[in-house]
Scaffold this motif. Structure first.
Motif, PDB file in Angstrom:
ATOM      1  N   ALA A 191     -23.889 -33.137  44.840  1.00  0.00           N
ATOM      2  CA  ALA A 191     -23.387 -34.508  44.795  1.00  0.00           C
ATOM      3  C   ALA A 191     -22.270 -34.682  45.818  1.00  0.00           C
ATOM      4  CB  ALA A 191     -22.865 -34.850  43.400  1.00  0.00           C
ATOM      5  N   ASN A 192     -22.114 -35.927  46.275  1.00  0.00           N
ATOM      6  CA  ASN A 192     -21.040 -36.235  47.226  1.00  0.00           C
ATOM      7  C   ASN A 192     -19.759 -36.539  46.458  1.00  0.00           C
ATOM      8  OD1 ASN A 192     -22.075 -38.565  46.115  1.00  0.00           O
ATOM      9  ND2 ASN A 192     -21.773 -39.799  47.941  1.00  0.00           N
TER      10      ASN A 192
ATOM     11  N   GLU B 183     -14.536 -30.692  50.913  1.00  0.00           N
ATOM     12  CA  GLU B 183     -13.741 -31.913  50.839  1.00  0.00           C
ATOM     13  C   GLU B 183     -14.600 -33.147  50.577  1.00  0.00           C
ATOM     14  OE1 GLU B 183     -11.460 -32.258  54.373  1.00  0.00           O
ATOM     15  OE2 GLU B 183     -10.163 -30.535  53.922  1.00  0.00           O
ATOM     16  N   LYS B 184     -15.924 -33.048  50.830  1.00  0.00           N
ATOM     17  CA  LYS B 184     -16.790 -34.218  50.681  1.00  0.00           C
ATOM     18  C   LYS B 184     -17.826 -34.079  49.581  1.00  0.00           C
ATOM     19  CE  LYS B 184     -16.433 -35.688  55.520  1.00  0.00           C
ATOM     20  NZ  LYS B 184     -17.192 -36.013  56.764  1.00  0.00           N
TER      21      LYS B 184
END
Length: 332
Positions: free
Chosen positions: A125-126, A145-146
């Motif tokens: 998942a983002n 981080e993303k």
């Protein structure tokens, strides 16, 4: 969103793959002739039916079956969907592969129950602040981080219920429900939590500010009334009300900058009005600026918050002790 409030929601695309087999039925000495394989009910439990975005179907070999709403008193729970399918091939000791694709909407978390003999879950998942919860932690996980990715593998030996249940009771259902695992999509330290954390340092800021005013009064021989101390304290307390109200509209970081700037300007200007000297007011403004920057850094830290806080307090105490020794406390 509703007004200034936000709720964390998500959209997911899930693919469930596996195979049905009669092997476990035979191990449990189930009379295969009594089972209606051509009228088998395939049940898919869902905790919230409102999250279904599209029609759900299951591909069994060369056949496709559409799920119907409700469980019709089948399955582990009463909430979900079911499909009546022909599983006659299981009589021939064959494995029947299946595939289900689901587009599911939800809020806060996504969880699974390991009903397969071997349950493997692969999530991606983002979202960069996942919190893995439940009875089983992922075997592998990667957080950037993303986005994040995580993989679980749960064996039938890892849980407290068998692969085949003929007459299951409340105890079995409770064991099944307690075996869930998944991920919570946590919002990293939202503004109310950050405001609460900053308020915990209120006493420190107020006491240090009073200390500087007191030193200014002694060293510059300027009389400052108790009411003026009170007004400065009220100005410092108002900072937290400004911070909370601003953060609901513009976010925590801009709100912190704006609230601290207003408070520093108010207290610094008031000190200049009391003492009629620039130096004490500039010292007061500089001290408050340093304190607010220090508190902001502590709020952003997670792992090293205690260490940074302890070192900062040690340095502050050393500075106070240094200036206090310059004062002639007994007027000798």
């Amino acid at each position: 969103k509703r007004s200034i409030y936000e709720v964390n929601v998500y959209q997911s695309e899930l693919t469930l793959k596996g195979s049905f087999s009669s092997e476990e039925l035979k191990k449990s000495r189930i009379d295969m002739e009594q089972l209606q394989f051509d009228r088998a009910a395939i049940c898919l439990n869902l905790t919230d039916m409102r999250g279904i975005s599209e029609q759900i179907s299951i591909t069994l070999g060369d056949s496709v079956y559409i799920f119907e709403p409700g469980m019709d008193n089948r399955g582990i729970d009463n909430t979900g969907v079911h499909a009546i399918a022909n599983l006659s091939e299981l009589k021939q000791n064959k494995k029947l592969p299946y595939e289900i694709k689901i587009k599911l909407k939800g809020s806060q978390s996504l969880n699974f129950i390991p009903l397969g003999k071997t349950t493997r879950v692969d999530l991606k998942a983002n979202w960069n602040t996942p919190s893995f919860t439940g009875n089983y932690l992922p075997n592998n996980r990667n957080i950037t981080e993303k986005e994040f990715s995580a993989q679980w593998q749960v064996l039938n030996l890892n849980r407290n219920y068998s692969q085949v249940m003929v007459d299951y009771n409340n105890s079995n259902i409770k064991d099944i429900e307690n075996s869930s695992f998944g991920v919570n999509f946590k919002i990293p330290v939202e503004q109310y939590q950050q405001s609460m954390r900053s308020a915990k340092y209120a006493i420190l800021i107020i006491l240090l500010t009073f200390g500087v005013i007191f030193f200014t009064e002694i060293m510059n021989k300027t009389r400052i009334h108790a009411l003026q101390y009170l007004l400065v304290g009220l100005a410092l307390c108002l900072f937290y009300s400004l911070l909370l109200s601003f953060s609901e509209h513009i976010g925590f970081n801009p709100a912190y900058l704006l609230s601290s700037a207003l408070t520093i300007a108010l207290v610094g200007g008031y000190m200049f009005g009391i003492t009629k000297k620039k130096k004490p007011s500039l010292i007061m403004s500089g001290l408050l600026g340093i304190l607010y920057i220090y508190i902001f850094v502590l709020i952003q830290l997670e792992t090293f918050a205690l260490l940074a806080g302890s070192l900062g307090l040690f340095i502050i105490l050393a500075i106070v002790m240094y200036f206090s020794k310059k004062i002639d406390w007994f007027n000798e």
